[in-house]
Design an enzyme around this catalytic site. Structure first.
Site, PDB file in Angstrom:
ATOM      1  CG  PHE A 136     -54.652 -50.871  37.508  1.00 58.44           C
ATOM      2  CD1 PHE A 136     -54.710 -51.868  36.220  1.00 58.44           C
ATOM      3  CD2 PHE A 136     -54.081 -49.749  37.070  1.00 58.44           C
ATOM      4  CE1 PHE A 136     -54.275 -51.389  34.839  1.00 58.44           C
ATOM      5  CE2 PHE A 136     -53.738 -49.354  35.811  1.00 58.44           C
ATOM      6  CZ  PHE A 136     -53.795 -50.427  35.019  1.00 58.44           C
ATOM      7  CG  ASP A 208     -60.299 -47.792  40.452  1.00 59.00           C
ATOM      8  OD1 ASP A 208     -60.998 -47.703  39.494  1.00 59.00           O
ATOM      9  OD2 ASP A 208     -59.069 -47.190  40.135  1.00 59.00           O
ATOM     10  CE1 TYR A 233     -58.733 -46.765  30.040  1.00 59.65           C
ATOM     11  CE2 TYR A 233     -58.778 -44.589  30.439  1.00 59.65           C
ATOM     12  CZ  TYR A 233     -58.155 -45.772  30.576  1.00 59.65           C
ATOM     13  OH  TYR A 233     -57.303 -45.940  31.677  1.00 59.65           O
ATOM     14  CE  LYS A 234     -59.385 -49.731  32.399  1.00 57.02           C
ATOM     15  NZ  LYS A 234     -58.706 -49.542  33.506  1.00 57.02           N
ATOM     16  NE  ARG A 382     -57.266 -57.767  31.231  1.00 60.76           N
ATOM     17  CZ  ARG A 382     -57.154 -56.455  31.372  1.00 60.76           C
ATOM     18  NH1 ARG A 382     -57.604 -56.240  32.686  1.00 60.76           N
ATOM     19  NH2 ARG A 382     -57.201 -55.740  30.410  1.00 60.76           N
TER      20      ARG A 382
END
Ligand SMILES: *Cc1c(COP(=O)(O)O)cnc(C)c1O
Length: 423
Positions: A136, A208, A233-234, A382
């Site tokens: 990312f 991560d 928040y995922k 996705r």
């Protein structure tokens, strides 16, 4: 379902799988609009019903009525530590400490700086940070920014198809920074194996966990990881912009020095001393005042994740992603969809990605028709599968809508061609 199972999957099969699903009841804990198939929980998790009540309590009673006393009476000051301890349990981090604070990008900066400093004392010739070209981007950007700031010859070495990890880990490597589950492909690293390999090469390892925590069992202590960071928040459903976490193995806590040495990381913040003295243990990774409403909502999502056995959650996640892949194989084989997610269940996280030449427009058409996934460059559709609230019929409906969008070329409509600021 197994790899050899070629019998056509029916809608009735999916309905039966939902009926048999021991975790199906958890969906009631979330607010999801009627008729919407939400497959973007790996970007922004759905709202736990309890989040509104919690936020309302903080705003009305704690802030509105009790005002500043709430730092003590409602434990506001302790929230980063209390929720951090819970996330520590969630990621199997019993041999270290965890706090919730700031963002993943900022926490990366803090722990990477601490790790480089530890290495600098032990092995000053190590000046390389290894990561992945496919990581990312913010992770790579933060490394770049820190390297520039330190200005001591640190460089980033990126693993890709031309440079396998085994070759990248030479004797000049200080830190290995990997994302457990890749945000685009969903590929999953073997945390224990890669950590061992990096340690043998003399590197410290920073994981991560943004795309794994809450969906894939994580055992940072068992894997002997040095540091871990991740967002809430995922898959943890903490709400938009909810604060991130940072975990540090106990063997590094006394030596770890992080550069954002704000007062929340001070040994006794309310002494208002002139000089900084780091708090013992993980608390030194705090920096400053946190968004309390957001933190309070984060705890609701974390509590939900903690209420479930993560192996059962993993089993459901794999059943759902396998179903998605099989349905695409069986019902969309005539379309130009290329699976980029590993088929091996041991090697993938909880989302499924396909490349399609018109990926962007296809995703816009899906969203307009009640199936929310997202689009990532280049050409990638996705589909995030949050096992806490996604069911088997959701997957059926998503694949059928995708089939319709492609069969009827719904994506060709002009309104699906223009891009918004956030994709
Ligand atoms: C989502 C994500 C981030 C997000 O970082 P923020 O600082 O919260 O914006 C970072 N790294 C990875 C791997 C991610 O998936």
């Amino acid at each position: 379902m197994t790899d050899t199972d070629r019998t056509p999957i029916t809608r009735a099969f999916c309905a039966e799988a939902d009926a048999q699903d021991p975790l199906a009841g958890l969906r009631d804990e979330f607010l999801l609009p009627e008729g919407l198939v939400y497959l973007d929980g790996n970007s922004l998790g759905a709202r736990p019903k309890g989040a509104l009540e919690r936020a309302a309590a903080v705003i009305e009673r704690e802030w509105g009525h009790d005002l500043i006393a709430s730092w003590n009476t409602h434990d506001w000051f302790e929230l980063p530590k209390r929720i951090g301890a819970k996330i520590g349990r969630l990621i199997g981090g019993e041999r270290g400490g965890c706090v919730v604070s700031d963002t993943t990008s900022i926490n990366l900066f803090k722990v990477l700086a601490a790790a480089l400093k530890i290495q600098d004392q032990a092995a000053p010739e190590r000046r390389v940070i290894v990561s992945e070209r496919e990581n990312f981007p913010t992770d790579l950007y933060m490394v770049e920014g820190l390297a520039k700031l330190l200005d001591r010859g640190y460089e980033l070495r990126l693993v890709d198809e031309d440079l396998p990890l085994s070759e990248a880990l030479r004797e000049d490597v200080a830190v290995l920074l990997l994302t457990h589950v890749n945000y685009r492909t969903g590929a999953l690293w073997d945390m224990a194996a890669e950590t061992r390999r990096a340690h043998e090469a003399g590197a410290l390892v920073l994981w991560d966990l943004c795309h794994s925590v809450g969906a894939v069992p994580v055992r940072v202590s068992e894997a002997d990881a040095d540091f871990a960071i991740g967002c809430t928040y995922k898959y943890l459903n903490g709400g938009p912009g909810s604060p991130a976490f940072v975990w540090v193995h106990e063997r590094h806590q006394a030596a770890a020095e992080q550069p954002l040495s704000g007062w929340w990381g001070h040994a006794s913040p309310f002494d208002m001393a002139v000089a900084f003295e780091p708090a013992p243990g993980i608390d030194r990774f705090l920096t400053g005042t946190q968004p309390i409403v957001s933190l309070a909502m984060t705890e609701v999502g974390v509590d939900l994740a903690l209420s479930v056995d993560d192996r059962a959650l993993r089993e459901k996640s794999l059943a759902l992603t396998t179903l998605f892949m099989r349905l695409v194989d069986q019902r969309l084989a005539h379309h130009d969809l290329t699976l980029i997610t590993p088929e091996d269940p041991e090697r993938r996280g909880s989302h499924v990605s396909y490349r399609h030449p018109e990926g962007y427009a296809v995703m816009q058409a899906l969203i307009a028709n009640g199936v929310v996934g997202d689009y990532r460059e280049p050409e990638v559709l996705r589909f995030g599968i949050t096992p806490l609230y996604v069911g088997f019929l959701d997957v059926w409906d998503a694949v059928e809508t995708l089939r319709w969008v492609l069969d009827e070329e719904v994506w060709r409509a002009p309104e699906f061609q223009t891009r918004g600021a956030v994709t």
